[in-house]
Scaffold this motif. Structure first.
Motif, PDB file in Angstrom:
ATOM      1  N   VAL A   1      40.542  42.168  36.047  1.00 38.13           N
ATOM      2  CA  VAL A   1      39.865  42.263  37.336  1.00 38.13           C
ATOM      3  C   VAL A   1      38.640  43.182  37.230  1.00 38.13           C
ATOM      4  CG1 VAL A   1      40.080  43.111  39.694  1.00 38.13           C
ATOM      5  CG2 VAL A   1      41.898  41.714  38.719  1.00 38.13           C
TER       6      VAL A   1
ATOM      7  N   GLN B   1      48.762  42.805  46.041  1.00 38.46           N
ATOM      8  CA  GLN B   1      48.064  42.299  44.856  1.00 38.46           C
ATOM      9  C   GLN B   1      49.019  41.565  43.910  1.00 38.46           C
ATOM     10  OE1 GLN B   1      44.685  42.422  44.088  1.00 38.46           O
ATOM     11  NE2 GLN B   1      45.335  41.033  42.448  1.00 38.46           N
TER      12      GLN B   1
ATOM     13  N   GLN C   1      41.303  35.304  36.126  1.00 39.10           N
ATOM     14  CA  GLN C   1      42.023  34.277  35.378  1.00 39.10           C
ATOM     15  C   GLN C   1      41.242  33.894  34.129  1.00 39.10           C
ATOM     16  OE1 GLN C   1      45.003  32.708  36.085  1.00 39.10           O
ATOM     17  NE2 GLN C   1      45.382  33.958  37.883  1.00 39.10           N
TER      18      GLN C   1
ATOM     19  N   ARG D   1      46.117  42.511  33.644  1.00 37.20           N
ATOM     20  CA  ARG D   1      45.498  41.928  34.815  1.00 37.20           C
ATOM     21  C   ARG D   1      44.495  42.901  35.456  1.00 37.20           C
ATOM     22  NH1 ARG D   1      46.205  37.702  38.024  1.00 37.20           N
ATOM     23  NH2 ARG D   1      46.370  36.752  35.974  1.00 37.20           N
ATOM     24  N   ARG D   2      44.859  44.177  35.523  1.00 39.38           N
ATOM     25  CA  ARG D   2      43.933  45.151  36.109  1.00 39.38           C
ATOM     26  C   ARG D   2      42.651  45.223  35.278  1.00 39.38           C
ATOM     27  NH1 ARG D   2      43.538  49.467  39.461  1.00 39.38           N
ATOM     28  NH2 ARG D   2      42.297  51.240  38.759  1.00 39.38           N
TER      29      ARG D   2
ATOM     30  N   THR E   1      40.443  37.967  41.662  1.00 34.60           N
ATOM     31  CA  THR E   1      41.669  37.493  41.028  1.00 34.60           C
ATOM     32  C   THR E   1      41.434  36.170  40.313  1.00 34.60           C
ATOM     33  OG1 THR E   1      43.043  38.600  42.683  1.00 34.60           O
ATOM     34  CG2 THR E   1      44.071  36.838  41.410  1.00 34.60           C
ATOM     35  N   GLU E   2      40.691  35.269  40.962  1.00 32.89           N
ATOM     36  CA  GLU E   2      40.413  33.994  40.299  1.00 32.89           C
ATOM     37  C   GLU E   2      39.492  34.205  39.111  1.00 32.89           C
ATOM     38  OE1 GLU E   2      38.634  29.532  41.231  1.00 32.89           O
ATOM     39  OE2 GLU E   2      39.364  30.794  42.865  1.00 32.89           O
TER      40      GLU E   2
ATOM     41  N   GLU F   1      47.985  33.009  42.222  1.00 35.34           N
ATOM     42  CA  GLU F   1      46.910  32.448  41.405  1.00 35.34           C
ATOM     43  C   GLU F   1      47.443  31.876  40.098  1.00 35.34           C
ATOM     44  OE1 GLU F   1      43.774  31.990  42.349  1.00 35.34           O
ATOM     45  OE2 GLU F   1      44.462  32.731  44.287  1.00 35.34           O
TER      46      GLU F   1
ATOM     47  N   ASP G   1      48.553  37.807  42.502  1.00 31.68           N
ATOM     48  CA  ASP G   1      48.551  37.457  41.079  1.00 31.68           C
ATOM     49  C   ASP G   1      49.497  36.298  40.800  1.00 31.68           C
ATOM     50  OD1 ASP G   1      46.737  39.435  40.589  1.00 31.68           O
ATOM     51  OD2 ASP G   1      48.200  40.880  39.847  1.00 31.68           O
TER      52      ASP G   1
ATOM     53  N   GLU H   1      39.430  40.221  46.936  1.00 27.35           N
ATOM     54  CA  GLU H   1      40.627  40.129  46.094  1.00 27.35           C
ATOM     55  C   GLU H   1      40.790  38.726  45.528  1.00 27.35           C
ATOM     56  OE1 GLU H   1      45.074  41.445  47.122  1.00 27.35           O
ATOM     57  OE2 GLU H   1      44.375  39.723  48.260  1.00 27.35           O
ATOM     58  N   SER H   2      40.616  37.727  46.385  1.00 25.94           N
ATOM     59  CA  SER H   2      40.753  36.342  45.944  1.00 25.94           C
ATOM     60  C   SER H   2      39.694  35.996  44.906  1.00 25.94           C
ATOM     61  CB  SER H   2      40.648  35.401  47.145  1.00 25.94           C
ATOM     62  OG  SER H   2      40.696  34.050  46.737  1.00 25.94           O
TER      63      SER H   2
END
Length: 593
Positions: A6, A190, A316, A2-3, A312-313, A197, A194, A308-309
């Motif tokens: 991002v 965070q 995805q 995930r990191r 994060t999206e 989302e 995650d 962040e939002s």
């Protein structure tokens, strides 16, 4: 992962800003300059006026007019800079969304078949659209909430330094302290974001899955069951959303709020304490600038939440890019120069999820030969067609068309040699004409009509409301199975490729229509190499050769008459079938059919 996703999303977004820097630079900086005029230069004019009056200066209109005009000029300049900045930002946003949308779609189209079997279509749709559309939020947040706040703050520091360095040191120090105290809390949050989302993706994927299979839902009276599943999923989304939002409100903001109050109070206290050497003008400026800084501190969490939002999206989608496709074009592809339309499988090894299917399979199909692939379910008939299309790669051995290894060709070049009719024809939610022309976009209306007649499409098109311009509905839902299959056959005719793959291409036709279409297919097969997967053996009795597959091995091969005389597996299938159907094919793992 995930990191990494991002960071990859951030690189894509920043890269897009760099790519169009001629538009992005004024888009980012002009609103910041506008804020300097509105919130920092304009107050200087007011402070100068107050200082003039408090120092016993002339209070006439003529004496005060320069301050008023300066104040108005700064406000006007700020508004002009903002309008110009928005003009450039609108173009940066629009171009970025367009380009990233193209990048996202290109990356999805580069994925292999297995990828789409493992992901909801609705989820992928949400991800790729979110990846491009959230660029607007990223650019806007960067412009309005970061650059438009930080650059004026730097200007404020220069002004305050002129009054007293301590004013700057206290202001910047309190902002840095706030950042250090809040950053760990935001990092902990965070994980909650995650999970939130991921829950949203599951909800959108479930909705798309249900809508795409609504006929099945109704047929099994599963509306309430699917509604209950949706309620459970969206309730989980609500729970995770509240966890992340409450964490921001109860943990992060409770740290920022006292520090913002402290900053405002300390600023005023310093201005008053130093008033002897600074004067009333400095008190007004200090109070105003510190008050503006409070807004930056209090928005710190909100800014981070927005960024962040967004990321994060976007992540995805970008996390999908971290897993490379297994079927890719060669680094140095061969030019397409097939000697003929022959097909050869040489020592092919292949399996699903570790379960071997083919182990050293050899099959030679001369150019122009018509081959029928028959056998019980799981024999590997459809798998051979998918390997030939290179929807999957062999684990060993090689496949050649016209003497060229298909793994050494570009996928587009390879598939230009093949006309494929699957057992379940795919239809786009477009017109009949568009669905036909999909096989060859440059085809003329006359060529489309000729192919439609050959596949007996015209017989039902004439009864449709708008003829060839009638929309067929999602996945061709407005057409019968036989009508969809005729359109798929017309596509193959229009494709006019040297190799023809038919995977039970007439299974949905009635007997009368099948006879007519079979004759059209025989015309199509002339001078072409044809591989025909058959469950109904009566459709392949006229083939040059029949290949009987049994669990990935060639059990026997020959003409229809030869195989009946041999009284082997084919003869048993023929007698058992008695003109009926074999069980649906294919490989051990149905997900890879």
């Amino acid at each position: 992962m995930r990191r990494s996703a991002v960071l990859l999303a951030l690189r894509y977004y920043c890269g897009e800003l760099r790519r169009q820097w001629l538009v992005a630079v004024p888009a980012l900086t002009l609103p910041a300059l506008g804020n300097i005029c509105l919130f920092y230069l304009a107050p200087l004019a007011v402070a100068g006026l107050v200082g003039h009056l408090s120092g016993g200066g002339d209070g006439t209109v003529d004496a005060l007019l320069p301050y008023v005009l300066g104040f108005g000029a700064m406000l006007l300049a700020g508004e002009v800079l903002w309008r110009l900045g928005l003009h450039f930002l609108n173009r940066a946003d629009a171009r970025g969304i367009e380009r990233l949308g193209v990048v996202g779609m290109d990356d999805l189209l580069a994925k292999d078949t297995a990828f789409f079997h493992d992901n909801f279509a609705g989820s992928l749709t949400k991800r790729v659209i979110g990846f491009s559309s959230r660029f607007e939020d990223f650019a806007d947040t960067l412009t309005f909430s970061i650059v438009a706040k930080v650059v004026p703050l730097a200007f404020a520091s220069v002004v305050l330094w002129r009054y007293h360095p301590l004013l700057v040191l206290v202001l910047v120090g309190l902002i840095i302290v706030t950042g250090f105290l809040v950053a760990p809390l935001i990092r902990r949050r965070q994980a909650l974001v995650d999970r939130r989302e991921a829950a949203r993706v599951l909800v959108s994927g479930h909705v798309a899955d249900v809508l795409a299979n609504m006929d099945t839902v109704r047929a099994f009276a599963a509306e309430e069951r699917e509604a209950a599943e949706y309620r459970a999923r969206i309730a989980e989304q609500r729970r995770l959303s509240l966890l992340s939002w409450d964490y921001g409100n109860l943990k992060v903001d409770t740290v920022v709020a006292p520090l913002s109050v402290l900053t405002s109070s300390v600023g005023l206290l310093l201005a008053v304490a130093l008033r002897g050497g600074l004067g009333v003008e400095a008190i007004v400026v200090t109070f105003t600038y510190y008050t503006n800084a409070i807004g930056i501190m209090f928005e710190f969490n909100q800014i981070y939440r927005r960024v962040e939002s967004v990321l994060t999206e976007a992540a995805q989608f970008t996390e999908l890019l971290l897993v490379p496709p297994t079927v890719v074009d060669p680094v140095d592809p061969q030019p397409l120069r097939p000697a003929d339309a022959s097909v050869r499988f040489e020592r092919v090894r292949f399996g699903y999820a570790g379960t071997p299917l083919f182990d050293g399979l050899d099959l030679d199909i001369p150019s122009g030969a018509k081959i029928g692939l028959v056998g019980q379910s799981g024999g590997g008939k459809s798998t051979l067609t998918r390997l030939l299309l290179r929807l999957m790669d062999v684990n060993g051995g090689r496949i050649l068309i016209g003497g060229q290894d298909i793994a050494r060709l570009r996928q587009a070049d390879l598939r230009s040699l093949i006309a494929y009719v699957p057992q379940e024809p795919a239809m786009f939610h477009r017109s009949v004409r568009d669905n036909l022309a999909f096989a060859r976009p440059g085809a003329t209306d006359a060529e489309i009509l000729r192919a439609a007649r050959a596949a007996h499409v015209t017989e039902f098109v004439e009864s449709l409301p708008d003829g060839f311009d009638t929309l067929v509905g999602e996945r061709g839902v407005k057409l019968s199975g036989g009508q969809r299959q005729r359109i798929a056959l017309a596509r193959a005719i229009l494709r006019d490729a040297p190799v023809l793959l038919l995977d039970e291409a007439t299974s949905a036709l009635d007997s009368e229509s099948e006879i007519l279409v079979q004759e059209a297919l025989w015309q199509l097969m002339q001078d072409r190499t044809a591989l025909v997967v058959a469950h109904r053996l009566s459709t392949v009795v006229r083939m040059d050769r029949l290949v009987v597959l049994n669990r990935g091995h060639i059990a026997e091969q020959g003409t229809h008459g030869e195989l009946l005389q041999a009284e082997g597996p084919y003869a048993r299938l023929w007698h058992h079938q008695s003109g009926g159907f074999l069980i649906e094919d294919d490989a051990p793992n149905a997900l890879h059919r």
